[in-house]
Design a protein around this motif. Structure first.
Motif, PDB file in Angstrom:
ATOM      1  N   HIS A  67     -37.280 -17.791  21.308  1.00 24.44           N
ATOM      2  CA  HIS A  67     -38.420 -18.571  21.810  1.00 24.44           C
ATOM      3  C   HIS A  67     -38.931 -19.550  20.765  1.00 24.44           C
ATOM      4  O   HIS A  67     -39.368 -20.655  21.098  1.00 24.44           O
ATOM      5  CB  HIS A  67     -39.546 -17.632  22.245  1.00 24.44           C
ATOM      6  CG  HIS A  67     -40.688 -18.339  22.905  1.00 24.44           C
ATOM      7  ND1 HIS A  67     -41.691 -18.933  22.191  1.00 24.44           N
ATOM      8  CD2 HIS A  67     -40.980 -18.550  24.216  1.00 24.44           C
ATOM      9  CE1 HIS A  67     -42.561 -19.479  23.023  1.00 24.44           C
ATOM     10  NE2 HIS A  67     -42.152 -19.268  24.256  1.00 24.44           N
ATOM     11  N   THR A  68     -38.870 -19.172  19.498  1.00 27.62           N
ATOM     12  CA  THR A  68     -39.432 -20.004  18.426  1.00 27.62           C
ATOM     13  C   THR A  68     -38.415 -20.928  17.778  1.00 27.62           C
ATOM     14  O   THR A  68     -38.795 -21.880  17.096  1.00 27.62           O
ATOM     15  CB  THR A  68     -40.028 -19.119  17.315  1.00 27.62           C
ATOM     16  OG1 THR A  68     -38.990 -18.280  16.792  1.00 27.62           O
ATOM     17  CG2 THR A  68     -41.187 -18.291  17.831  1.00 27.62           C
ATOM     18  N   THR A  84     -44.815 -22.217  11.226  1.00 29.11           N
ATOM     19  CA  THR A  84     -44.015 -21.082  11.687  1.00 29.11           C
ATOM     20  C   THR A  84     -44.910 -20.027  12.330  1.00 29.11           C
ATOM     21  O   THR A  84     -44.604 -19.493  13.390  1.00 29.11           O
ATOM     22  CB  THR A  84     -43.228 -20.468  10.515  1.00 29.11           C
ATOM     23  OG1 THR A  84     -42.323 -21.445  10.008  1.00 29.11           O
ATOM     24  CG2 THR A  84     -42.457 -19.233  10.944  1.00 29.11           C
ATOM     25  N   LYS A 137     -45.917 -21.069  15.751  1.00 29.47           N
ATOM     26  CA  LYS A 137     -44.838 -20.835  16.716  1.00 29.47           C
ATOM     27  C   LYS A 137     -44.788 -19.361  17.111  1.00 29.47           C
ATOM     28  O   LYS A 137     -44.597 -19.020  18.275  1.00 29.47           O
ATOM     29  CB  LYS A 137     -43.486 -21.239  16.127  1.00 29.47           C
ATOM     30  CG  LYS A 137     -43.237 -22.715  16.038  1.00 29.47           C
ATOM     31  CD  LYS A 137     -41.852 -22.947  15.446  1.00 29.47           C
ATOM     32  CE  LYS A 137     -41.577 -24.412  15.221  1.00 29.47           C
ATOM     33  NZ  LYS A 137     -40.236 -24.627  14.631  1.00 29.47           N
ATOM     34  N   LEU A 138     -44.950 -18.496  16.129  1.00 26.55           N
ATOM     35  CA  LEU A 138     -44.926 -17.063  16.406  1.00 26.55           C
ATOM     36  C   LEU A 138     -46.110 -16.659  17.286  1.00 26.55           C
ATOM     37  O   LEU A 138     -45.959 -15.856  18.211  1.00 26.55           O
ATOM     38  CB  LEU A 138     -44.931 -16.260  15.100  1.00 26.55           C
ATOM     39  CG  LEU A 138     -43.624 -16.307  14.311  1.00 26.55           C
ATOM     40  CD1 LEU A 138     -43.799 -15.693  12.930  1.00 26.55           C
ATOM     41  CD2 LEU A 138     -42.517 -15.587  15.071  1.00 26.55           C
ATOM     42  N   GLU A 143     -47.599 -18.486  19.467  1.00 27.21           N
ATOM     43  CA  GLU A 143     -47.301 -18.927  20.826  1.00 27.21           C
ATOM     44  C   GLU A 143     -46.306 -17.991  21.495  1.00 27.21           C
ATOM     45  O   GLU A 143     -46.492 -17.587  22.644  1.00 27.21           O
ATOM     46  CB  GLU A 143     -46.745 -20.353  20.814  1.00 27.21           C
ATOM     47  CG  GLU A 143     -46.428 -20.868  22.202  1.00 27.21           C
ATOM     48  CD  GLU A 143     -45.804 -22.251  22.192  1.00 27.21           C
ATOM     49  OE1 GLU A 143     -44.990 -22.518  23.086  1.00 27.21           O
ATOM     50  OE2 GLU A 143     -46.120 -23.044  21.294  1.00 27.21           O
ATOM     51  N   ALA A 144     -45.248 -17.633  20.781  1.00 26.51           N
ATOM     52  CA  ALA A 144     -44.229 -16.749  21.351  1.00 26.51           C
ATOM     53  C   ALA A 144     -44.801 -15.374  21.676  1.00 26.51           C
ATOM     54  O   ALA A 144     -44.397 -14.743  22.654  1.00 26.51           O
ATOM     55  CB  ALA A 144     -43.055 -16.610  20.378  1.00 26.51           C
ATOM     56  N   ASP A 170     -53.661 -18.446  17.528  1.00 29.23           N
ATOM     57  CA  ASP A 170     -53.104 -18.808  16.213  1.00 29.23           C
ATOM     58  C   ASP A 170     -53.807 -18.083  15.071  1.00 29.23           C
ATOM     59  O   ASP A 170     -53.160 -17.620  14.139  1.00 29.23           O
ATOM     60  CB  ASP A 170     -53.233 -20.318  15.955  1.00 29.23           C
ATOM     61  CG  ASP A 170     -52.270 -21.148  16.781  1.00 29.23           C
ATOM     62  OD1 ASP A 170     -51.476 -20.566  17.554  1.00 29.23           O
ATOM     63  OD2 ASP A 170     -52.318 -22.374  16.659  1.00 29.23           O
TER      64      ASP A 170
END
Length: 136
Positions: free
Chosen positions: A94-95, A116, A119-120, A122-123, A128
Motif C-alpha cells: 500500500h505504501t 514515510t 504513508k504508514l 494512511e495505510a 498522521d
C-alpha cells in the motif's frame, strides 16, 4: 380482449395538494425503506464525526489492543498494524515501501522520515500525528 388499467382518480385536498393512494403493503415497504436510509445516513454521519475527531484530537487515547501490544514490547507501528489485521507485505504494498524497510521501522532499527510515517499512517488508517515523533 386486452387488459385495461383502471383510470386513476385524482384527489385534491382543500389546500390544493394532490393525494396519492397506494396499497398498505406498499406504504409499509416505503416507510421501512425510509427508516433504513435514515439509519444508514446516521451511521455515515457518526463515522464521519469520529474520523474528524481522530484527525484533530492529538490527545486521543490509543485503542486498548494497541496499548496491550505495546506493553508486551511491540512498537507502535507494529501494534497498530496488528490491530488493523494487516501483514507487513500488505502495508508495504500500500505504501510502496520495501517490506524489509518496514520491518526495520517496526523493530526500531530505522526511524522513517516524516513522509514515510505519513504513508504508514494512511495505510494503517490512523491520524498522521499518531506516528510522528515530536520535532518532526
Amino acid at each position: 380482449m386486452s387488459f385495461q388499467a383502471p383510470t386513476a382518480q385524482r384527489f385534491v385536498t382543500p389546500s390544493g395538494d394532490e393525494m396519492v393512494i397506494i396499497p398498505r403493503a406498499e406504504y409499509d415497504r416505503l416507510v421501512a425503506l425510509a427508516a433504513e436510509i435514515d439509519e444508514d445516513a446516521e451511521d455515515v454521519a457518526t463515522y464521519d464525526r469520529a474520523k474528524a475527531a481522530l484527525a484533530t484530537a492529538a490527545d486521543v487515547v490509543l485503542p486498548p489492543e494497541v496499548s496491550r501490544r505495546m506493553l508486551a514490547g511491540a512498537s507502535l507501528i507494529k501494534a497498530i498494524r496488528k490491530w488493523r489485521l494487516l501483514t507487513q507485505e500488505q502495508v508495504a504494498a500500500h505504501t510502496g515501501l520495501a517490506q524489509g524497510y518496514l520491518s526495520d521501522i517496526e523493530g526500531g532499527r530505522k526511524k522513517g522520515t516524516p513522509e514515510t510515517l505519513a504513508k504508514l499512517a494512511e495505510a494503517l488508517d490512523v491520524p498522521d500525528f499518531w506516528l510522528q515523533t515530536p520535532g518532526t
